[in-house]
Design a protein around this motif. Structure first.
Motif, mmCIF file in Angstrom:
data_model
loop_
_atom_site.group_PDB
_atom_site.id
_atom_site.type_symbol
_atom_site.label_atom_id
_atom_site.label_comp_id
_atom_site.label_asym_id
_atom_site.label_seq_id
_atom_site.Cartn_x
_atom_site.Cartn_y
_atom_site.Cartn_z
ATOM 1 N N LYS A 169 62.487 2.255 108.979
ATOM 2 C CA LYS A 169 62.977 1.845 110.496
ATOM 3 C C LYS A 169 64.131 3.564 111.001
ATOM 4 O O LYS A 169 65.200 3.477 111.503
ATOM 5 N N ARG A 170 62.826 4.515 111.127
ATOM 6 C CA ARG A 170 63.656 5.371 111.226
ATOM 7 C C ARG A 170 62.529 6.266 112.501
ATOM 8 O O ARG A 170 60.918 6.058 112.545
ATOM 9 N N PRO A 171 63.026 6.874 113.468
ATOM 10 C CA PRO A 171 62.366 7.462 114.748
ATOM 11 C C PRO A 171 61.444 8.126 114.409
ATOM 12 O O PRO A 171 61.307 9.576 114.810
ATOM 13 N N VAL A 172 60.625 8.381 112.963
ATOM 14 C CA VAL A 172 59.601 9.146 112.965
ATOM 15 C C VAL A 172 57.807 9.334 112.927
ATOM 16 O O VAL A 172 57.673 8.111 112.631
ATOM 17 N N GLU A 173 57.059 9.698 113.818
ATOM 18 C CA GLU A 173 55.980 9.357 114.253
ATOM 19 C C GLU A 173 55.070 8.931 112.554
ATOM 20 O O GLU A 173 55.249 10.182 111.265
ATOM 21 N N PRO A 174 54.344 8.039 112.371
ATOM 22 C CA PRO A 174 52.921 7.843 110.864
ATOM 23 C C PRO A 174 52.766 9.682 110.930
ATOM 24 O O PRO A 174 52.001 9.524 109.696
ATOM 25 N N GLU A 175 52.323 9.665 111.879
ATOM 26 C CA GLU A 175 50.712 10.624 111.355
ATOM 27 C C GLU A 175 51.787 12.282 111.107
ATOM 28 O O GLU A 175 51.580 13.051 110.051
ATOM 29 N N ARG A 176 53.358 12.100 111.412
ATOM 30 C CA ARG A 176 54.526 12.978 110.866
ATOM 31 C C ARG A 176 54.595 13.304 109.554
ATOM 32 O O ARG A 176 54.792 13.819 108.748
ATOM 33 N N VAL A 177 54.464 12.524 108.729
ATOM 34 C CA VAL A 177 55.024 11.570 107.823
ATOM 35 C C VAL A 177 54.213 12.079 107.167
ATOM 36 O O VAL A 177 53.822 12.104 105.820
ATOM 37 N N GLU A 178 52.297 11.556 107.139
ATOM 38 C CA GLU A 178 51.107 11.671 106.629
ATOM 39 C C GLU A 178 51.149 13.555 106.814
ATOM 40 O O GLU A 178 50.939 13.805 105.167
ATOM 41 N N GLN A 179 51.820 14.476 107.469
ATOM 42 C CA GLN A 179 51.862 16.091 107.015
ATOM 43 C C GLN A 179 52.545 16.739 106.555
ATOM 44 O O GLN A 179 52.132 16.708 105.448
ATOM 45 N N MET A 180 53.641 15.279 106.676
ATOM 46 C CA MET A 180 54.828 15.531 105.408
ATOM 47 C C MET A 180 54.061 15.764 103.876
ATOM 48 O O MET A 180 53.887 16.397 103.005
ATOM 49 N N ILE A 181 53.515 14.252 103.755
ATOM 50 C CA ILE A 181 52.717 13.547 102.316
ATOM 51 C C ILE A 181 51.990 14.644 101.687
ATOM 52 O O ILE A 181 52.014 15.457 100.765
#
Length: 160
Positions: A76-88
């Motif tokens: 529930k945080r405003p972070v784009e899924p693509e950005r999460v994938e990049q971080m991982i």
């Protein structure tokens, strides 16, 4: 690739394309036996990593486990899924490029916290509460006050 729906091993690739900024390949698959459609990702794995827990126990590094814990922190945080994938993907690349196959769980946790701190402070605090095993509200208070030590001084000045 085995069909996750019926177990058929004769699935067909319908579409392949680069994903995660050309770090992986996304494949759309189709099962002719049951008609099921599903997606798989192919990633380069430089080496097999082993996580060494604080009690000395060893377990194979699990990218999915890392992803689950990060997604829980970012829920529930405003972070784009693509950005999460990049971080991982960045965390995994960083772990693989350390040159060691055995990595302390503490190292993994610190790298995750560092990455989350750059993306979302709330997720950072959420992850830290589990990683650092917060037991009471005072633990949160202390951690957040250490986050921005300059803010407490600024607040005191405005009240005076």
């Amino acid at each position: 690739m085995r069909c996750p729906f019926c177990g058929n091993i004769e699935t067909q690739v319908k579409d392949s394309r680069p994903a995660e900024e050309h770090v992986s390949i996304r494949r759309r698959r189709f099962c002719p036996a049951c008609g099921g459609r599903f997606t798989t990702y192919e990633r380069v794995q430089l080496r097999d990593l082993v996580v060494v827990k604080s009690n000395g126990r060893r377990e194979d590094f699990d990218r999915d486990k890392l992803e689950r814990s990060i997604r829980i922190a970012l829920q529930k945080r405003p972070v784009e899924p693509e950005r999460v994938e990049q971080m991982i993907s960045g965390i995994v690349r960083r772990l693989e490029s350390m040159g060691e196959t055995d990595i302390a769980s503490k190292t993994v946790g610190e790298i995750v916290m560092e990455s989350l701190a750059r993306i979302d402070t709330v997720a950072y605090v959420r992850f830290a509460s589990v990683y650092k095993n917060f037991q009471a509200a005072d633990d949160f208070d202390k951690f957040v006050s250490e986050l921005r030590p300059g803010d407490a001084v600024t607040d005191d000045k405005t009240e005076a």
